[in-house]
Design an enzyme around this catalytic site. Structure first.
Site, mmCIF file in Angstrom:
data_model
loop_
_atom_site.group_PDB
_atom_site.id
_atom_site.type_symbol
_atom_site.label_atom_id
_atom_site.label_comp_id
_atom_site.label_asym_id
_atom_site.label_seq_id
_atom_site.Cartn_x
_atom_site.Cartn_y
_atom_site.Cartn_z
ATOM 1 N N THR A 1 0.707 -1.404 -0.186
ATOM 2 C CA THR A 1 0.127 0.139 0.057
ATOM 3 C C THR A 1 0.839 1.364 -0.079
ATOM 4 O O THR A 1 2.125 1.174 0.672
ATOM 5 C CB THR A 1 -1.002 -0.049 1.244
ATOM 6 O OG1 THR A 1 -1.547 1.359 1.594
ATOM 7 C CG2 THR A 1 -0.181 -0.342 2.596
ATOM 8 N N TYR B 1 -1.919 0.236 9.868
ATOM 9 C CA TYR B 1 -2.080 -0.456 8.696
ATOM 10 C C TYR B 1 -0.920 -0.572 7.870
ATOM 11 O O TYR B 1 -0.520 -1.253 7.362
ATOM 12 C CB TYR B 1 -3.378 0.221 8.029
ATOM 13 C CG TYR B 1 -3.510 -0.452 6.756
ATOM 14 C CD1 TYR B 1 -3.915 -1.567 6.297
ATOM 15 C CD2 TYR B 1 -3.108 0.492 5.390
ATOM 16 C CE1 TYR B 1 -4.140 -1.958 5.130
ATOM 17 C CE2 TYR B 1 -3.540 0.113 4.282
ATOM 18 C CZ TYR B 1 -3.807 -1.243 3.770
ATOM 19 O OH TYR B 1 -3.883 -1.608 2.747
HETATM 20 N N1 LIG Z 1 -8.839 -1.194 -1.355
HETATM 21 C C1 LIG Z 1 -7.687 -0.260 -1.428
HETATM 22 O O1 LIG Z 1 -7.887 0.791 -1.629
HETATM 23 C C2 LIG Z 1 -6.490 -0.926 -1.162
HETATM 24 C C3 LIG Z 1 -5.355 0.087 -1.265
HETATM 25 C C4 LIG Z 1 -4.289 -0.517 -1.036
HETATM 26 C C5 LIG Z 1 -3.886 -1.916 -0.728
HETATM 27 N N2 LIG Z 1 -4.761 -2.868 -0.631
HETATM 28 C C6 LIG Z 1 -4.800 -4.024 -0.208
HETATM 29 O O2 LIG Z 1 -5.415 -5.006 -1.170
HETATM 30 C C7 LIG Z 1 -5.716 -6.127 -0.536
HETATM 31 C C8 LIG Z 1 -7.102 -6.585 -0.953
HETATM 32 O O3 LIG Z 1 -8.006 -5.390 -0.592
HETATM 33 P P1 LIG Z 1 -9.373 -5.294 -1.020
HETATM 34 O O4 LIG Z 1 -9.799 -4.004 -0.976
HETATM 35 O O5 LIG Z 1 -9.876 -6.325 -1.955
HETATM 36 O O6 LIG Z 1 -10.279 -5.692 0.433
HETATM 37 P P2 LIG Z 1 -11.399 -6.810 0.749
HETATM 38 O O7 LIG Z 1 -11.702 -6.631 2.153
HETATM 39 O O8 LIG Z 1 -12.442 -6.748 -0.299
HETATM 40 O O9 LIG Z 1 -10.692 -8.188 0.423
HETATM 41 C C9 LIG Z 1 -9.793 -8.759 1.164
HETATM 42 C C10 LIG Z 1 -10.366 -10.340 1.190
HETATM 43 O O10 LIG Z 1 -9.446 -11.268 2.255
HETATM 44 C C11 LIG Z 1 -10.162 -12.087 2.883
HETATM 45 N N3 LIG Z 1 -9.542 -12.294 4.184
HETATM 46 C C12 LIG Z 1 -9.499 -11.320 4.822
HETATM 47 N N4 LIG Z 1 -8.503 -11.969 6.037
HETATM 48 C C13 LIG Z 1 -8.500 -13.230 5.579
HETATM 49 C C14 LIG Z 1 -7.716 -14.509 6.068
HETATM 50 N N5 LIG Z 1 -7.100 -14.408 7.434
HETATM 51 N N6 LIG Z 1 -7.801 -15.724 5.782
HETATM 52 C C15 LIG Z 1 -8.453 -15.517 4.387
HETATM 53 N N7 LIG Z 1 -8.985 -14.815 3.892
HETATM 54 C C16 LIG Z 1 -9.118 -13.811 4.342
HETATM 55 C C17 LIG Z 1 -11.675 -11.367 2.877
HETATM 56 O O11 LIG Z 1 -12.782 -12.276 3.161
HETATM 57 C C18 LIG Z 1 -11.766 -10.776 1.673
HETATM 58 O O12 LIG Z 1 -12.070 -11.516 0.500
HETATM 59 C C19 LIG Z 1 -5.555 -5.987 0.949
HETATM 60 O O13 LIG Z 1 -4.299 -6.615 1.212
HETATM 61 C C20 LIG Z 1 -5.273 -4.271 1.000
HETATM 62 O O14 LIG Z 1 -4.493 -3.952 2.223
HETATM 63 C C21 LIG Z 1 -6.106 -2.063 -0.699
HETATM 64 O O1 LIG Z 2 -16.486 9.184 3.460
HETATM 65 C C1 LIG Z 2 -15.394 9.610 3.445
HETATM 66 C C2 LIG Z 2 -14.253 8.828 2.996
HETATM 67 C C3 LIG Z 2 -13.088 9.372 2.952
HETATM 68 N N1 LIG Z 2 -12.644 10.622 2.894
HETATM 69 C C4 LIG Z 2 -11.245 10.921 2.444
HETATM 70 O O2 LIG Z 2 -10.757 10.498 1.099
HETATM 71 C C5 LIG Z 2 -9.803 10.233 1.226
HETATM 72 C C6 LIG Z 2 -9.599 8.948 0.771
HETATM 73 O O3 LIG Z 2 -9.875 7.956 1.903
HETATM 74 P P1 LIG Z 2 -10.226 6.443 1.609
HETATM 75 O O4 LIG Z 2 -10.753 5.992 2.759
HETATM 76 O O5 LIG Z 2 -10.969 6.329 0.314
HETATM 77 O O6 LIG Z 2 -8.772 5.820 1.245
HETATM 78 P P2 LIG Z 2 -7.492 6.015 2.263
HETATM 79 O O7 LIG Z 2 -6.575 7.013 1.355
HETATM 80 O O8 LIG Z 2 -7.565 6.161 3.618
HETATM 81 O O9 LIG Z 2 -6.800 4.834 2.142
HETATM 82 C C7 LIG Z 2 -6.590 3.981 0.885
HETATM 83 O O10 LIG Z 2 -5.607 4.239 0.230
HETATM 84 C C8 LIG Z 2 -4.168 4.254 1.029
HETATM 85 C C9 LIG Z 2 -3.111 4.806 0.310
HETATM 86 O O11 LIG Z 2 -3.262 6.077 -0.264
HETATM 87 C C10 LIG Z 2 -4.194 2.809 1.643
HETATM 88 O O12 LIG Z 2 -3.675 1.907 0.390
HETATM 89 C C11 LIG Z 2 -5.406 2.123 2.004
HETATM 90 O O13 LIG Z 2 -5.415 0.762 1.980
HETATM 91 C C12 LIG Z 2 -6.691 2.428 1.128
HETATM 92 O O14 LIG Z 2 -7.792 2.230 1.887
HETATM 93 C C13 LIG Z 2 -9.055 10.496 2.619
HETATM 94 O O15 LIG Z 2 -8.615 11.841 2.781
HETATM 95 C C14 LIG Z 2 -10.354 10.538 3.534
HETATM 96 O O16 LIG Z 2 -10.283 11.387 4.632
HETATM 97 C C15 LIG Z 2 -13.439 11.597 3.226
HETATM 98 O O17 LIG Z 2 -13.396 12.573 3.175
HETATM 99 N N2 LIG Z 2 -15.120 11.064 3.471
#
Ligand SMILES: NC(=O)c1ccc[n+]([C@@H]2O[C@H](COP(=O)([O-])OP(=O)(O)OC[C@H]3O[C@@H](n4cnc5c(N)ncnc54)[C@H](O)[C@@H]3O)[C@@H](O)[C@H]2O)c1
Ligand SMILES: O=c1ccn([C@@H]2O[C@H](COP(=O)(O)OP(=O)(O)O[C@H]3O[C@H](CO)[C@H](O)[C@H](O)[C@H]3O)[C@@H](O)[C@H]2O)c(=O)[nH]1
Length: 329
Positions: free
Chosen positions: A117, A141
């Site tokens: 991330t 995180y």
């Molecule tokens: N969504 C974002 O913006 C974002 C940004 C940066 C990094 N990531 C990373 O991407 C990955 C996927 O995120 P996502 O947005 O798809 O989240 P998500 O919650 O949709 O997916 C996570 C999946 O992992 C499974 N899971 C969680 N813990 C588990 C365990 N112990 N054993 C087996 N399965 C388990 C959950 O059931 C789910 O299907 C994560 O590692 C997250 O940190 C996401």
């Molecule tokens: O209801 C909301 C939701 C979010 N935000 C703002 O929008 C921006 C983006 O927030 P998100 O919750 O969408 O995402 P984050 O930037 O907190 O985090 C995401 O991006 C990060 C990297 O930038 C990490 O990878 C993390 O896993 C992923 O969830 C932040 O400034 C947050 O404060 C609001 O103002 N209102």
């Protein structure tokens, strides 16, 4: 040859499963369905239900399905939750990753792709952020993920597997063919929350902080479309399978949008107005974070196809409407 995709029933993992399937490649999903959904998976993809730290189950899944590679998505992902429950996050994201890597090494996995991330950079002094900038996460995180990066690097050196660590910036949008999207009911991500507000599923949207040192005072983020991100994983896997070296790469487009800009785009694309409340800062949020986005293009030849915020928002709106129809039935 198959890939074990942990967290493959989640938002991003399910898009990687689709990318692999579209390319004619085989995947097996390991997921405990804590935040994932089995209906996001194509019916022909095998789902092993369980925990990534369950060595017996994971070892068996790797061996029975002939997995040469591991794509590790499973994690807890909400920054403010990690501030409230750091020990829970270190368990889910660090301790369990250690167990999973150990099992993968014992079972002879050759390649690892890891979901990291942008949060590992913390509050960077300059943007865009290059991969070799010193990491300095400001929330549990980001720290939980950085420790996993270090474990993977050290274990790869000691045990001879190769890896690609992908540091995602803000992931958004949905499969352009409507097969998957962000489905967590209480998701906290900005574009998800804003589309729900536009569709009347939430009464309002809060903007967390308007006093940041940014042009309009709200936080700047680099929003990457989820199928583009999945494709980055697919090409990373090809790179490793054809003997490529281990890499750590940012996944973003190299451009930032403010929270207020995103809200405007959602209002414009949806044609709906909704209440926006200007609220205090949220714990753990950096002011601005934008990817240095060149390395992934030059090292993997990755070319994004959906670098368009309006298109991303349209996909998110379409997915949200489809989810609402699904929940009514
Ligand atoms: N969504 C974002 O913006 C974002 C940004 C940066 C990094 N990531 C990373 O991407 C990955 C996927 O995120 P996502 O947005 O798809 O989240 P998500 O919650 O949709 O997916 C996570 C999946 O992992 C499974 N899971 C969680 N813990 C588990 C365990 N112990 N054993 C087996 N399965 C388990 C959950 O059931 C789910 O299907 C994560 O590692 C997250 O940190 C996401
Ligand atoms: O209801 C909301 C939701 C979010 N935000 C703002 O929008 C921006 C983006 O927030 P998100 O919750 O969408 O995402 P984050 O930037 O907190 O985090 C995401 O991006 C990060 C990297 O930038 C990490 O990878 C993390 O896993 C992923 O969830 C932040 O400034 C947050 O404060 C609001 O103002 N209102």
């Amino acid at each position: 040859m198959s890939v074990l995709v942990t967290g493959g029933a989640g938002y991003i993992g399910s898009h990687m499963v689709l990318a692999l399937q579209d390319a004619g490649q085989s995947a097996v999903v390991l997921d405990d369905l804590s935040t994932g959904f089995d209906w996001l998976l194509p019916p022909e993809v095998k789902l092993v239900l369980g925990d990534v730290a369950d060595a017996a189950l994971v070892g068996q899944a790797i061996r029975e399905n002939g997995c040469d590679a591991l794509a590790h998505f499973a994690a807890r992902i909400v920054v403010p939750d990690s501030v409230a429950d750091p020990l829970g996050y270190y368990l889910a994201n660090t301790v369990k990753t250690r167990a999973l890597i150990e099992t993968a090494v014992k079972a002879g996995v050759k390649h690892v792709i890891f979901s990291s991330t942008a949060a590992v950079y913390g509050e960077p002094a300059t943007v865009p952020v290059p991969e070799d900038l010193e990491t300095s996460p400001i929330n549990p995180y980001g720290r939980s993920k950085l420790m996993s990066e270090w474990m993977i690097e050290d274990a790869a050196r000691a045990h001879g597997f190769t890896y690609v660590i992908l540091r995602y910036f803000n992931v958004a949008g949905a499969d352009p063919r409507g097969r998957s999207g962000q489905s967590t009911p209480n998701a906290t991500h900005l574009i998800k929350v804003a589309t729900q507000a536009a569709l009347g599923q939430r009464s309002h949207l809060e903007v967390f902080g308007t006093d940041y040192p940014t042009p309009d005072g709200s936080c700047l983020r680099d929003y990457i479309q989820v199928s583009d991100l999945a494709e980055a994983h697919r090409v990373a896997l090809d790179h490793l399978r054809s003997g490529g070296e281990s890499l750590t790469l940012n996944c973003g487009y190299g451009r930032g949008y403010s929270v207020l800009e995103v809200v405007d785009v959602v209002k414009r694309v949806s044609g709906r107005d909704f209440e926006v409340r200007l609220s205090p800062r949220r714990a753990g949020d950096p002011a601005r974070i934008v990817a240095g986005a060149d390395r992934i293009r030059t090292r993997l030849g990755w070319t994004p196809r959906h670098d368009d915020l309006e298109g991303i928002v349209r996909q998110a709106l379409d997915w949200e409407a489809a989810l609402a129809r699904r929940n009514r039935h």
